[in-house]
Design a protein around this motif. Structure first.
Motif, PDB file in Angstrom:
ATOM      1  N   LEU A 152       2.480  -9.181 -27.913  1.00 31.75           N
ATOM      2  CA  LEU A 152       1.879  -8.291 -26.935  1.00 31.75           C
ATOM      3  C   LEU A 152       2.738  -8.353 -25.674  1.00 31.75           C
ATOM      4  N   LEU A 153       3.168  -7.187 -25.219  1.00 32.95           N
ATOM      5  CA  LEU A 153       3.976  -7.077 -24.015  1.00 32.95           C
ATOM      6  C   LEU A 153       3.121  -6.495 -22.897  1.00 32.95           C
ATOM      7  N   ALA A 154       3.381  -6.904 -21.677  1.00 35.76           N
ATOM      8  CA  ALA A 154       2.623  -6.418 -20.532  1.00 35.76           C
ATOM      9  C   ALA A 154       3.571  -5.953 -19.434  1.00 35.76           C
ATOM     10  N   VAL A 155       3.176  -4.877 -18.770  1.00 35.02           N
ATOM     11  CA  VAL A 155       3.984  -4.321 -17.685  1.00 35.02           C
ATOM     12  C   VAL A 155       3.054  -3.620 -16.707  1.00 35.02           C
ATOM     13  N   GLY A 156       3.367  -3.688 -15.431  1.00 33.16           N
ATOM     14  CA  GLY A 156       2.570  -3.011 -14.417  1.00 33.16           C
ATOM     15  C   GLY A 156       2.979  -1.558 -14.264  1.00 33.16           C
ATOM     16  N   VAL A 157       1.984  -0.678 -14.055  1.00 34.36           N
ATOM     17  CA  VAL A 157       2.236   0.743 -13.810  1.00 34.36           C
ATOM     18  C   VAL A 157       1.470   1.159 -12.558  1.00 34.36           C
ATOM     19  N   THR A 207      -2.418  -2.546 -15.633  1.00 39.96           N
ATOM     20  CA  THR A 207      -1.584  -3.284 -16.580  1.00 39.96           C
ATOM     21  C   THR A 207      -1.539  -2.507 -17.884  1.00 39.96           C
ATOM     22  N   LEU A 208      -0.332  -2.243 -18.351  1.00 35.56           N
ATOM     23  CA  LEU A 208      -0.154  -1.564 -19.638  1.00 35.56           C
ATOM     24  C   LEU A 208       0.206  -2.612 -20.674  1.00 35.56           C
ATOM     25  N   LEU A 209      -0.677  -2.784 -21.673  1.00 37.58           N
ATOM     26  CA  LEU A 209      -0.448  -3.731 -22.758  1.00 37.58           C
ATOM     27  C   LEU A 209       0.148  -2.974 -23.933  1.00 37.58           C
ATOM     28  N   MET A 210       1.214  -3.520 -24.515  1.00 38.57           N
ATOM     29  CA  MET A 210       1.943  -2.872 -25.598  1.00 38.57           C
ATOM     30  C   MET A 210       1.934  -3.769 -26.828  1.00 38.57           C
ATOM     31  N   CYS A 211       1.552  -3.213 -27.965  1.00 36.69           N
ATOM     32  CA  CYS A 211       1.550  -3.937 -29.239  1.00 36.69           C
ATOM     33  C   CYS A 211       2.887  -3.696 -29.932  1.00 36.69           C
TER      34      CYS A 211
END
Length: 299
Positions: free
Chosen positions: A286-291, A264-268
């Motif tokens: 906070l945004l989350a996306v799978g990689v 999981t990539l968490l983005m601020c």
């Protein structure tokens, strides 16, 4: 570059930074709420500690104590559940706010600073990377860096890579057994070093402005591009092999790999980074996306 489902994981912040995954939770600083919090995978926040002079980088010592960079008074603070205690005062070595940090396996802390007062419109200036040893000794380990920011250490503990936000590059060093940094070299280069006497002149010259970042198991770095509204996956040498854009015109200022499988990539994300605009609002998310490739190394 693959299309991915970017979801809003948490909202209501002022300006998030320093994301980390530890013990089944996300940890994150909020500059302008002056908080360090944990957030559970289902989005429940617990404020762990308040840092009056603005928290940023986070890391853990071998004994499990949390280290926090306190930006405006240039101090590293230790938190072990019983209040904050000072570890080191780096004021004499800082030209601007103390910033992000990374801690190696033996507890040596590597930390940078802005180099100049960006919020006051001062002229951009280079600065140093500092090492703070377990006994509190402060040593300058590299100089002449253009806004040293997010840093990673490779899994074998032998290489430190630091992003230069205003330098269009990542710079790598070998870590010697005594903690000194040697064999300085460019790890990734996105363009020429910008020139100019104001950030307004410098920013348009940045192809990628590497901010908070995370290393993956293939030796690539996911980096927040502080001027591009995105995160980029960077290969050694500087090729951008993937990117994920933030929605709604948001900027992205830090990212971290985590979750139970490290994928999981968490983005601020926030509309911008300026204190006078962010402090009174609660528009950071906070945004989350799978990689595909999991986390590796430190932090």
């Amino acid at each position: 570059m693959a299309n991915r489902d970017v979801r809003t994981f948490f909202s209501g912040g002022a300006y998030f930074e320093g994301p980390r995954w530890r013990d089944g939770n996300w940890w994150v600083s909020d500059f302008y709420r002056h908080t360090v919090s944990t957030i559970t995978p289902d989005g429940r926040e617990t404020v762990i500690v308040e840092v009056e002079q603005q928290p940023s980088g986070l890391g853990w010592l071998p004994d499990g104590a949390l280290v926090i960079s306190s930006m405006k008074d240039h101090r590293l603070l230790r938190f072990a559940g019983d209040g904050l205690t000072p570890l080191a005062d780096l004021t004499e070595h800082c030209g601007g706010h103390l910033n992000d940090l990374v801690i190696d396996a033996v507890g040596r802390i590597y930390v940078g600073d802005f180099g100049f007062d960006i919020m006051a419109g001062a002229a951009p200036a280079t600065t140093s990377l500092k090492r703070v040893d377990p006994d509190g000794t402060v040593t300058i380990v590299a100089d002449g860096l253009h806004f040293p920011n997010g840093s990673v250490i490779t899994p074998d503990g032998t290489t430190l890579i630091v992003g230069e936000t205003l330098g269009n590059r990542y710079t790598a060093f070998d870590i010697s057994p005594d903690g000194s940094l040697t064999n300085r070299r460019i790890w990734a280069e996105f363009g020429a070093i910008p020139t100019g006497t104001t950030t307004e002149e410098v920013i348009p010259q940045l192809a990628v402005a590497p901010d908070g970042c995370s290393l993956d198991a293939e030796g690539h770095i996911w980096a927040a591009d502080a001027v591009g509204g995105r995160v980029v996956r960077v290969a050694p040498g500087g090729a951008v092999v993937d990117e994920i854009r933030a929605p709604d015109g948001l900027g992205v200022y830090a990212c971290a790999l985590g979750g139970d499988d490290g994928r999981t990539l968490l983005m601020c994300a926030a509309p911008d980074f300026y204190e006078h605009l962010r402090a009174p609002t609660r528009e950071a998310v906070l945004l989350a996306v799978g990689v595909d490739v999991p986390h590796s190394g430190r932090p």
